[in-house]
Design an enzyme around this catalytic site. Structure first.
Site, PDB file in Angstrom:
ATOM      1  N   LYS A 224      -1.378  10.635  10.798  1.00 48.62           N
ATOM      2  CA  LYS A 224      -0.145  11.415  10.879  1.00 48.62           C
ATOM      3  C   LYS A 224      -0.049  12.261  12.141  1.00 48.62           C
ATOM      4  O   LYS A 224       1.024  12.780  12.461  1.00 48.62           O
ATOM      5  CB  LYS A 224      -0.007  12.323   9.647  1.00 48.62           C
ATOM      6  CG  LYS A 224       0.345  11.555   8.401  1.00 48.62           C
ATOM      7  CD  LYS A 224       0.832  12.464   7.288  1.00 48.62           C
ATOM      8  CE  LYS A 224       1.325  11.626   6.114  1.00 48.62           C
ATOM      9  NZ  LYS A 224       1.698  12.447   4.964  1.00 48.62           N
TER      10      LYS A 224
ATOM     11  N   LYS B 255       3.013  -4.657   2.113  1.00 43.25           N
ATOM     12  CA  LYS B 255       3.270  -4.025   0.814  1.00 43.25           C
ATOM     13  C   LYS B 255       4.711  -3.502   0.758  1.00 43.25           C
ATOM     14  O   LYS B 255       5.213  -2.984   1.755  1.00 43.25           O
ATOM     15  CB  LYS B 255       2.280  -2.864   0.663  1.00 43.25           C
ATOM     16  CG  LYS B 255       2.120  -2.345  -0.730  1.00 43.25           C
ATOM     17  CD  LYS B 255       1.007  -1.312  -0.790  1.00 43.25           C
ATOM     18  CE  LYS B 255       1.605   0.086  -0.800  1.00 43.25           C
ATOM     19  NZ  LYS B 255       0.676   1.119  -1.275  1.00 43.25           N
TER      20      LYS B 255
ATOM     21  N   LYS C 229       8.434   2.450  -0.071  1.00 42.45           N
ATOM     22  CA  LYS C 229       9.664   3.237  -0.141  1.00 42.45           C
ATOM     23  C   LYS C 229      10.037   3.823   1.211  1.00 42.45           C
ATOM     24  O   LYS C 229      11.168   4.256   1.415  1.00 42.45           O
ATOM     25  CB  LYS C 229       9.517   4.342  -1.182  1.00 42.45           C
ATOM     26  CG  LYS C 229       8.380   5.309  -0.904  1.00 42.45           C
ATOM     27  CD  LYS C 229       8.196   6.240  -2.092  1.00 42.45           C
ATOM     28  CE  LYS C 229       7.018   7.173  -1.857  1.00 42.45           C
ATOM     29  NZ  LYS C 229       6.711   7.994  -3.013  1.00 42.45           N
TER      30      LYS C 229
END
Ligand code: AMP
Ligand code: TRP
Length: 333
Positions: free
Chosen positions: A114, A197, A200
């Site tokens: 991140k 995968k 969302k």
């Protein structure tokens, strides 16, 4: 309290819940609540490690509560609550921070991912400390088992290390939690790229199905799903797209791959995709209806959250009191 084992898991109120989350995780939780004492928390303290729009965060937290209830989590059987309603999460996080090493947190791969290409000066300390807060979530409830995906394994390992270290330095307080590996949660792949995968956070909305997509949207997205030109409904090399649709269809209808192959022998992709679309739309119909109903019933949602946090609070207070004693804090007068 009965002698059932305790399960804790945290849910980030971000993005949408996809059929990947549903078939891979939430459906499992619905079964777990029968056998274990489960606590599921909507982790708003975690959410603010990245800047949020306050009005949106508030709205999304309520929507997530409605979603999980709509998916079948039952407030009579498990505790559902907002993390910020139980102040002991933040309090324990501080105590644990003081026995955590900077080195340990610097090694967290999610933190490294991140913050790649960012300067230290601009990296939030919350993002750095996030795994300690997660450890506090888990350890507060003397949790036995934590159902998490592979991306959270390293954080869970840290929680175990912190529990053991605290127990060693100050004396036994925390149960050392174990990961809970679900029996067989289906892994659902992206509809746009079946080697990836379903996620969302994918920017292509056609790559995933949200559990509250309406029937037409579901059917259209399945129709557009990437497959191959072989036109046979079987698994095999280069047929990841078809296999994924078979997995989805099987998870929704309880059928095995073999049964699906038989059912669609000699039939084409058009017919197969229509059947998958129908099955998914039908399987999620109740979820969508219940979700819409619950969102209109804010008082009920508030009652669920209040009851959840009242009960969680009692458990958390018990652990934190012990922690304060061990640390040598003077009892409250
Ligand atoms: P995430 O949405 O990545 O935070 O994941 C939340 C939970 O859903 C984790 O337990 C994941 O393992 C599970 N999950 C997420 N996406 C999928 C997927 N495509 N297939 C199966 N399980 C998934
Ligand atoms: N960090 C987890 C995630 O991003 C969410 C989470 C917070 C969690 N606290 C937890 C998961 C405790 C399991 C146990 O998905």
């Amino acid at each position: 309290m009965d002698d059932k084992k305790i399960i804790f898991s945290g849910v980030q109120p971000s993005g949408v819940l996809t059929i990947g989350n549903y078939l891979g995780a939430v459906k499992n939780w619905v079964e777990l609540q029968e056998e274990y004492n489960c606590l599921f928390s909507i982790v708003d303290l975690h959410a603010i490690t990245v800047q949020q729009e306050p009005a949106k965060l508030r709205q999304r937290c309520m929507e997530f509560l409605a979603l999980y209830l709509a998916c079948g989590l039952d407030p009579e059987k498990c505790l559902l609550f907002f993390q910020s309603h139980v102040p002991q999460h933040a309090e324990l996080s501080w105590a644990l921070t003081c026995t955590t090493y900077m080195g340990e947190l610097s090694r967290m791969t999610q933190f490294k991912d991140k913050t790649r290409n960012k300067q230290d000066a601009n990296i939030g300390a919350g993002l750095f400390n996030y795994p300690v807060l997660m450890a506090a979530d888990i350890l507060l409830y003397q949790t036995d088992l934590v159902p998490v995906g592979v991306d959270q394994k390293q954080h869970l390992e840290l929680a175990r290390n912190l529990a053991e270290r605290f127990n060693r330095i100050y004396g036994d307080v925390f149960k050392v939690p174990e990961p809970y590996i679900p029996k067989m949660g289906a892994k659902i792949m992206s509809l746009a790229d079946p080697t990836k995968k379903m996620s969302k956070s994918d920017e292509n909305v056609n790559s995933y199905i949200s559990v509250i997509d309406d029937a037409d949207t579901i059917i259209r997205k399945i129709k557009r799903a990437v497959t191959d030109s072989d036109n046979r409904i079987i698994r095999g090399e280069g047929k990841e797209g078809i296999e994924n649709l078979m997995t989805i269809y099987g998870s929704m209808t309880g059928r095995s791959y073999e049964e699906i192959e038989q059912e669609f022998e000699g039939k084409g992709y058009g017919e197969f995709k229509a059947a998958v679309g129908e099955a998914v739309a039908e399987g999620l119909k109740d979820v969508r209806e219940k979700y819409n109903y619950l969102l209109q019933n804010k008082d009920y949602l508030k009652e669920v959250a209040k009851n959840g946090s009242d009960n969680a609070y009692k458990m958390a207070a018990r652990t934190l009191r012990k922690v304060h004693r061990k640390l040598g804090f003077v009892d409250r007068f």
